[in-house]
Design an enzyme around this catalytic site. Structure first.
Site, PDB file in Angstrom:
ATOM      1  N   THR A 379      45.654  34.831  44.777  1.00 17.30           N
ATOM      2  CA  THR A 379      44.453  34.633  45.384  1.00 17.30           C
ATOM      3  C   THR A 379      44.239  32.925  45.704  1.00 17.30           C
ATOM      4  O   THR A 379      44.790  32.275  44.938  1.00 17.30           O
ATOM      5  CB  THR A 379      43.356  34.930  44.858  1.00 17.30           C
ATOM      6  OG1 THR A 379      43.684  36.282  44.538  1.00 17.30           O
ATOM      7  CG2 THR A 379      42.025  34.945  45.344  1.00 17.30           C
ATOM      8  N   THR A 397      43.869  36.592  49.876  1.00 18.31           N
ATOM      9  CA  THR A 397      44.612  36.782  48.658  1.00 18.31           C
ATOM     10  C   THR A 397      45.731  37.907  48.991  1.00 18.31           C
ATOM     11  O   THR A 397      45.662  38.628  50.200  1.00 18.31           O
ATOM     12  CB  THR A 397      43.938  37.563  47.355  1.00 18.31           C
ATOM     13  OG1 THR A 397      44.821  37.624  46.179  1.00 18.31           O
ATOM     14  CG2 THR A 397      43.562  38.954  47.867  1.00 18.31           C
ATOM     15  N   ASN A 399      46.944  39.513  46.430  1.00 22.20           N
ATOM     16  CA  ASN A 399      46.785  40.036  45.078  1.00 22.20           C
ATOM     17  C   ASN A 399      47.587  39.372  43.943  1.00 22.20           C
ATOM     18  O   ASN A 399      47.289  38.124  43.677  1.00 22.20           O
ATOM     19  CB  ASN A 399      46.864  41.715  45.048  1.00 22.20           C
ATOM     20  CG  ASN A 399      46.428  42.160  43.648  1.00 22.20           C
ATOM     21  OD1 ASN A 399      45.592  41.516  42.902  1.00 22.20           O
ATOM     22  ND2 ASN A 399      46.803  43.092  43.282  1.00 22.20           N
ATOM     23  N   SER A 450      37.074  44.217  44.560  1.00 25.10           N
ATOM     24  CA  SER A 450      37.795  42.974  44.606  1.00 25.10           C
ATOM     25  C   SER A 450      36.754  42.415  43.584  1.00 25.10           C
ATOM     26  O   SER A 450      35.703  42.682  43.399  1.00 25.10           O
ATOM     27  CB  SER A 450      37.643  42.287  45.972  1.00 25.10           C
ATOM     28  OG  SER A 450      38.080  40.886  45.689  1.00 25.10           O
TER      29      SER A 450
END
Ligand code: DON
Length: 570
Positions: A379, A397, A399, A450
């Protein structure tokens, strides 16, 4: 000329130079360290080039939303670790006249996704399937996000905004020291996933220049044809063909139907501050709201910054907030979320009733709180303030680092592994150790929960701070501590960003501290109350990029020295 200060550069500045930068409260006081200070506008991001391109667009007459498009794409070029076209994110804004809002451009599960897609025939999670390779990706939202935001509020044309980014991709960027080690770290996996000849399968050293011509061409097509190039055009076709050849399930229909969504931000008060943050499908706003409201009745200032008492009360609030997060929160288009109930003062007071200053609460003894509600439920962050006074906090992001590691050589970017943010199986931790429940199970077209927390803070009715950070599950607690550092402990923006941080997320039941950040007397005091302490699981917690508006109207940047963040402005 833009005034650029790299945070690593700050350490090398002489005290005379530092004094020149220090011209506002509390930065003007001796012994306070300040970040870059500018008169009009600022961008703080993970790469100097991205901050500078954002500022260039602002100087050309663009506003914060034009700068968002430029900065986000410049991060995709120079910071492929997290900057992206193949991922998603969230943006929270406050216009100069006080209007607020937020945009959700989070990835979605493809329509062919299913609840148990990462489980084997015995119902066990198959390691790696949700984190690596083509099955790990959600439908990307980034291009939809930057075009939706820019079309509504921006002033320049996308072609004008993207030109300097295309030039950057073509002319190249220089590999930094941190990038060298990150790229080396993933080399084998990238080759394994994409084959030996893939672009990021080559060895790179610090100082090398990377020219990403495929990405320059993709951006040129997007500049010409707009958002639809990515979701319906040649780019869409290449993307889908490539992913399907690797066993992926994203289809052209998935791309065509993707939409970014405007959402009401989560807004709450903390003492005289009004905090504006991201609503579900990010847990950021609600969870930071719960934490700050649970500690509001305590005299934190008196306890002292990072004292044992302070760490304890904040830890207990974090523990309770994450227990609620993991149970109640998910995609609001799929599950009903009791937002007002979770942020209710009385409820949060009752959550802290069993707080014992002499003993740690055990996470195993603590479940989610019972709230009544109608049953219907790696991110990167950048902060922008433009010269008109519009503020924008954006976290985006892939991830994990370089996402799923699937690299589209023809298009020049990595794909996300955001599917791992779903709960693959109730009770089984994901890569951030987060344990999810039904609310965050996989379903076709659903957005995964998230922790990203792009946040704006008002003080006395005026915009005061713009902030956010990467860091997976630790994002929320890092943002909370940065706000408290500045508000309760009067730190400058730079000091608030730099101060050592800690983290608790209910399960695993432990307080994480950054490496070498824990004083031995604080350690002894916490241990004596049965706190489990983990120092150095992660050497750093977050990498905050923030802007503070000073009392004289100037802006102070806070660029986190934990990474190679930079502020630029004028
Ligand atoms: O949305 C989330 O919460 C995660 N995908 C964020 C990942 C992240 O921050 C990785 N960086 N360290």
């Amino acid at each position: 000329m833009n005034r650029i200060v790299s945070t690593r550069g700050i350490a090398l500045l002489t005290s005379v130079q530092l004094l020149l930068f220090s011209c506002s409260r509390p930065a003007e006081e001796p012994n306070h360290k300040s970040g870059l200070i500018t008169e009009n506008a600022m961008v703080v991001s993970a790469r100097g080039e991205a901050s500078r391109i954002g500022v260039e667009i602002l100087k050309k007459g663009g506003n914060a939303f034009d700068a968002m498009m430029a900065t986000e794409m410049a991060l995709a070029v120079t910071f492929p670790f997290a900057g992206n076209l193949g991922g998603g994110g969230f943006a929270v804004y406050r216009m100069a006249d006080g209007e607020i809002g937020s945009l959700d451009y989070r990835e979605k599960a493809p329509m062919a996704a299913s609840r148990d897609m990462y489980l084997d025939e015995n119902g066990e999670v198959i390691p790696g399937l949700s984190t690596q390779g083509a099955l790990a990706s959600g439908v990307p939202g980034t291009i939809a996000g930057i075009f939706t935001a820019q079309a509504k509020f921006g002033k320049l044309s996308p072609a004008e905004i993207l030109q300097p980014v295309i030039d950057l991709a073509r002319n190249g960027f220089v590999v930094s020291q941190q990038q060298e080690s990150r790229l080396r770290g993933i080399l084998e996996v990238v080759r394994e996933v994409n084959g030996e000849d893939t672009f990021y399968g080559k060895e790179r050293s610090a100082g090398d220049t990377i020219k990403n011509l495929a990405l320059a061409q993709t951006l040129e097509r997007i500049a010409q044809n707009g958002r639809d190039e990515f979701y319906k055009g040649e780019t869409a076709k290449i993307l889908v063909d490539h992913l399907q050849s690797l066993g992926g399930i994203i289809t052209l229909e998935d791309l065509e139907s993707y939409q970014a969504v405007w959402r009401e931000p989560v807004v709450f008060d903390y003492k005289e501050l009004r905090i504006i943050s991201m609503a579900p499908p990010s847990s950021g706003g609600i969870t930071i709201g719960q934490i700050l409201k649970m500690v509001e009745p305590f005299d934190l200032k008196k306890m002292g910054h990072n004292s044992s008492e302070y760490i304890q009360v904040l830890t207990e609030a974090m523990r309770r907030a994450y227990a609620d997060r993991n149970f109640y929160l998910g995609d609001p288009d799929f599950v009903a979320i009791p937002v007002p109930e979770l942020l209710d003062d009385e409820y949060l007071k009752s959550r802290m009733e069993n707080y014992d200053p002499n003993l740690a609460t055990k996470s195993e003894d603590l479940a989610e709180g019972k709230v009544q509600f109608a049953e219907s439920m790696e991110t990167t962050h950048y902060s922008i303030m433009d010269a008109e006074g519009n503020a924008l906090a954006v976290t985006t992001t892939l991830n994990g680092a370089y996402g799923s590691k699937v690299y589209l050589d023809e298009l020049g970017f990595f794909m996300n592994n955001e599917m791992d943010d779903f709960s693959s199986k109730a009770g089984v931790p994901n890569m951030f150790g987060l344990i999810g429940a039904d609310a965050n199970s996989i379903a076709p077209g659903k957005r995964m929960l998230s922790s990203m927390t792009p946040t704006l803070v008002e003080r006395d009715g005026e915009l005061w701070m713009i902030l956010g950070t990467p860091g997976g599950s630790t994002i929320i607690t890092a943002v909370a501590q940065t706000i408290l550092n500045a508000y309760e402990f009067d730190m400058t923006m730079q000091e608030a960003v730099e101060a050592p941080r800690f983290h608790h997320q209910w399960l695993p039941d432990q307080i994480l501290f950054e490496e070498k950040s824990l004083d031995s007397s604080v350690y002894r005091s916490l241990s004596s109350k049965n706190y489990r302490i983990h120092e150095g699981r992660t050497p750093i917690i977050g990498s905050v990029d923030a802007i503070m508006r000073l009392p004289d109207g100037k802006l102070e940047g806070g660029a986190d020295p934990r990474r190679e963040n930079e502020a630029a402005g004028y």
